[in-house]
Design a protein around this motif. Structure first.
Motif, mmCIF file in Angstrom:
data_model
loop_
_atom_site.group_PDB
_atom_site.id
_atom_site.type_symbol
_atom_site.label_atom_id
_atom_site.label_comp_id
_atom_site.label_asym_id
_atom_site.label_seq_id
_atom_site.Cartn_x
_atom_site.Cartn_y
_atom_site.Cartn_z
ATOM 1 N N CYS A 34 0.810 -1.043 0.056
ATOM 2 C CA CYS A 34 -0.156 0.216 0.043
ATOM 3 C C CYS A 34 0.931 1.349 -0.008
ATOM 4 N N PHE A 58 -6.762 -0.184 -4.523
ATOM 5 C CA PHE A 58 -7.193 0.041 -3.375
ATOM 6 C C PHE A 58 -8.576 -0.415 -2.789
ATOM 7 N N HIS A 61 -7.993 -4.407 -2.246
ATOM 8 C CA HIS A 61 -7.110 -4.674 -1.204
ATOM 9 C C HIS A 61 -7.517 -3.931 0.125
ATOM 10 N N GLN A 62 -8.814 -3.246 0.164
ATOM 11 C CA GLN A 62 -9.094 -2.753 1.375
ATOM 12 C C GLN A 62 -9.370 -3.813 2.502
ATOM 13 N N GLN A 63 -8.853 -3.578 3.563
ATOM 14 C CA GLN A 63 -8.911 -4.312 4.789
ATOM 15 C C GLN A 63 -10.296 -4.344 5.474
ATOM 16 N N TRP A 68 -6.135 0.638 4.977
ATOM 17 C CA TRP A 68 -4.944 -0.193 4.353
ATOM 18 C C TRP A 68 -3.758 -0.313 5.367
ATOM 19 N N MET A 72 -0.162 -5.316 4.831
ATOM 20 C CA MET A 72 -0.942 -6.223 4.362
ATOM 21 C C MET A 72 -0.463 -7.326 3.306
#
Length: 76
Positions: A34, A58, A61-63, A68, A72
């Protein structure tokens, strides 16, 4: 810095720079981290590059907590 001095920089990066990871274009696909991607996005926007493909990284891959994390995907 004079904006004219940077003219053509985004195009040169697009033509000549790729990530070691997956050999993707620098502004096109994103890296694994990130922190790297946010700098690439910011610099690409500043240079006027087409960073639209990178923006999807983004959301993909957002948690779960909405953020982020630089760690990660690294197994931490």
């Amino acid at each position: 810095m004079d904006a004219g001095a940077l003219r053509g920089t985004a195009e040169l990066i697009a033509e000549n720079s790729r990530w070691e990871y997956d050999d993707l274009p620098r502004t096109g696909g994103g890296e694994v981290g990130c922190c790297i991607n946010v700098w690439t996005l910011a610099n690409g926007l500043w240079l006027g590059a087409n960073v639209a493909p990178l923006t999807s990284w983004f959301s993909e891959h957002q948690q779960p907590d909405g953020g982020w994390n630089c760690e990660m995907g690294l197994g931490f």
